[in-house]
Design a protein around this motif. Structure first.
Motif, PDB file in Angstrom:
ATOM      1  N   MET A   1       0.203  -5.865  -2.306  1.00 33.09           N
ATOM      2  CA  MET A   1       1.371  -6.398  -1.624  1.00 33.09           C
ATOM      3  C   MET A   1       1.875  -5.477  -0.525  1.00 33.09           C
ATOM      4  O   MET A   1       2.337  -5.920   0.507  1.00 33.09           O
ATOM      5  CB  MET A   1       2.491  -6.650  -2.648  1.00 33.09           C
ATOM      6  CG  MET A   1       2.232  -7.860  -3.520  1.00 33.09           C
ATOM      7  SD  MET A   1       3.511  -8.134  -4.751  1.00 33.09           S
ATOM      8  CE  MET A   1       3.143  -6.838  -5.912  1.00 33.09           C
ATOM      9  N   GLY A   2       1.838  -4.159  -0.777  1.00 33.86           N
ATOM     10  CA  GLY A   2       2.368  -3.244   0.202  1.00 33.86           C
ATOM     11  C   GLY A   2       1.310  -2.588   1.056  1.00 33.86           C
ATOM     12  O   GLY A   2       1.621  -1.731   1.862  1.00 33.86           O
ATOM     13  N   SER A   3       0.023  -2.947   0.919  1.00 32.08           N
ATOM     14  CA  SER A   3      -1.054  -2.218   1.583  1.00 32.08           C
ATOM     15  C   SER A   3      -1.221  -2.616   3.040  1.00 32.08           C
ATOM     16  O   SER A   3      -1.832  -1.886   3.804  1.00 32.08           O
ATOM     17  CB  SER A   3      -2.364  -2.440   0.825  1.00 32.08           C
ATOM     18  OG  SER A   3      -2.679  -3.815   0.809  1.00 32.08           O
ATOM     19  N   GLN A   4      -0.697  -3.769   3.483  1.00 32.49           N
ATOM     20  CA  GLN A   4      -0.973  -4.254   4.825  1.00 32.49           C
ATOM     21  C   GLN A   4       0.095  -3.859   5.839  1.00 32.49           C
ATOM     22  O   GLN A   4      -0.131  -3.934   7.030  1.00 32.49           O
ATOM     23  CB  GLN A   4      -1.125  -5.780   4.804  1.00 32.49           C
ATOM     24  CG  GLN A   4      -2.295  -6.258   3.960  1.00 32.49           C
ATOM     25  CD  GLN A   4      -2.415  -7.769   3.965  1.00 32.49           C
ATOM     26  OE1 GLN A   4      -1.625  -8.465   4.572  1.00 32.49           O
ATOM     27  NE2 GLN A   4      -3.409  -8.281   3.268  1.00 32.49           N
ATOM     28  N   TRP A   5       1.252  -3.446   5.400  1.00 28.65           N
ATOM     29  CA  TRP A   5       2.311  -3.135   6.341  1.00 28.65           C
ATOM     30  C   TRP A   5       2.326  -1.646   6.667  1.00 28.65           C
ATOM     31  O   TRP A   5       1.778  -0.827   5.939  1.00 28.65           O
ATOM     32  CB  TRP A   5       3.668  -3.580   5.814  1.00 28.65           C
ATOM     33  CG  TRP A   5       4.173  -2.868   4.597  1.00 28.65           C
ATOM     34  CD1 TRP A   5       3.953  -3.186   3.297  1.00 28.65           C
ATOM     35  CD2 TRP A   5       5.013  -1.704   4.589  1.00 28.65           C
ATOM     36  NE1 TRP A   5       4.590  -2.300   2.461  1.00 28.65           N
ATOM     37  CE2 TRP A   5       5.255  -1.389   3.229  1.00 28.65           C
ATOM     38  CE3 TRP A   5       5.585  -0.902   5.570  1.00 28.65           C
ATOM     39  CZ2 TRP A   5       6.045  -0.298   2.847  1.00 28.65           C
ATOM     40  CZ3 TRP A   5       6.375   0.172   5.195  1.00 28.65           C
ATOM     41  CH2 TRP A   5       6.595   0.465   3.847  1.00 28.65           C
ATOM     42  N   THR A   6       2.962  -1.321   7.801  1.00 27.76           N
ATOM     43  CA  THR A   6       3.085   0.067   8.237  1.00 27.76           C
ATOM     44  C   THR A   6       4.537   0.317   8.626  1.00 27.76           C
ATOM     45  O   THR A   6       5.302  -0.631   8.852  1.00 27.76           O
ATOM     46  CB  THR A   6       2.190   0.347   9.457  1.00 27.76           C
ATOM     47  OG1 THR A   6       2.672  -0.436  10.574  1.00 27.76           O
ATOM     48  CG2 THR A   6       0.733  -0.011   9.172  1.00 27.76           C
TER      49      THR A   6
END
Length: 336
Positions: A1-6
């Motif tokens: 869930m949190g791996s794609q955002w920066t």
């Protein structure tokens, strides 16, 4: 869930898989609810149509099945609601981030134009409004990144808590987001004599005192959704490492509580703790040679490497103090 955002784009990533899973869980929840209705109808058979020893055994099994099904339905509902809330939060972050990214891009382009058109005279302070717009946009995106990180942490904690209180899952199978230096494992069992015999108290009586006075028993800060240790309560443990010089971030973590008549178990549900998610420690009252001891049984996974080194020795110091505190609680609140 949190791996794609920066941090530069805290709204990145799709929530389609999250909402899709929530919909699937809703279907499962509805099926369990329907099954419970049928199980309760089956229970009516025992009222006057089926009696005797075999009926008692069958009804006991049926009652157990109903209880287990209700627990599963409750856990699934909690996870489903957490996923829905998470998707809504991410959608809002995505919209707010898009505005700031557009603002940031426009400011960067304005500053770039100034640099190209008049490179010899360019100074950052000459950027004026564009420079301020850029700074404001970056600051707001940083704030949204913190908000996204908190949302990720919250939904994972909710899922882990539901798993820990409903299903028997091995610690190493819990989802976690740990770094390479947080991959250690360790186990220990530590007993501390309480100074009371089986003639003085039952194990249940001593554990009841343990459950009822958590803030007095533990030698570090504990605060939670309940004043006492009970199934499903979530507690935050703070300043848990008694030695100086350890990274403060690892000293605070959230655990979910599960209990029996003679034990309390903590399961770690947060990532920023010296033990990783799924790690457990169980406190139990055990009889040894006619005397009661407070036993601590720990299983740590994805633990911080530094914390794992000498973990049992450090734990001894903490749990010795805890045992002394429990003795004080027993003297204060126990049998007169």
């Amino acid at each position: 869930m949190g791996s794609q955002w920066t941090p530069g784009n805290p709204g990145a990533g799709s929530t389609a898989s999250v909402t899709g899973l929530a919909e699937q869980l809703n279907t499962v929840e509805e099926k369990i609810d329907t099954a419970l209705i049928e199980l309760r109808k089956a229970d009516d058979v025992f009222l006057d149509q089926w009696v005797g020893q075999s009926a008692s055994g069958a009804r006991s099994q049926l009652t157990s099945l109903i209880t287990q099904s209700k627990a599963h339905e409750k856990a699934i509902s909690k996870v489903r609601k957490a996923l829905i809330s998470y998707a809504a939060e991410v959608s809002e972050i995505k919209e707010l981030a898009a505005v700031q990214i557009e603002k940031r891009t426009a400011a960067q382009e304005a500053l770039q134009d100034q640099l190209v058109n008049d490179p010899g005279a360019f100074r950052p302070e000459r950027g004026g409004g564009a420079q301020q717009d850029l700074q404001d946009a970056v600051t707001e995106l940083q704030s949204l990144a913190t908000r996204r990180r908190n949302a990720d942490d919250a939904v994972l904690a909710e899922i882990r808590a539901a798993v820990a209180t409903t299903w028997d899952v091995d610690p190493e199978d819990y989802p976690s987001a740990r770094y390479w230096f947080d991959q250690a494992e360790y186990e220990y069992v530590i007993d501390d004599d309480l100074g009371y015999s089986t003639d003085d108290y039952t194990a249940e009586e001593l554990m009841d005192l343990f459950k009822e006075h958590p803030t007095e028993v533990f030698p570090f800060d504990v605060s939670g959704s309940s004043k006492t240790f009970k199934d499903g309560a979530v507690f935050t443990l703070s300043d848990t490492i008694l030695t100086n010089g350890f990274d403060e971030i690892y000293e605070t973590g959230d655990v979910v509580v599960t209990t029996t008549d003679t034990s309390v178990k903590f399961t770690v549900i947060s990532d920023a703790y010296f033990d990783g998610p799924g790690s457990t420690i169980e406190f139990s009252i055990v009889e040894v040679d006619g005397e009661w001891v407070l036993r601590k049984t720990a299983t740590a996974v994805n633990a911080n490497q530094a914390a794992a080194t000498g973990a049992e020795w450090a734990a001894e110091q903490t749990w010795n103090v805890q045992a002394d505190n429990l003795k004080d609680v027993i003297d204060k609140y126990g049998k007169r």
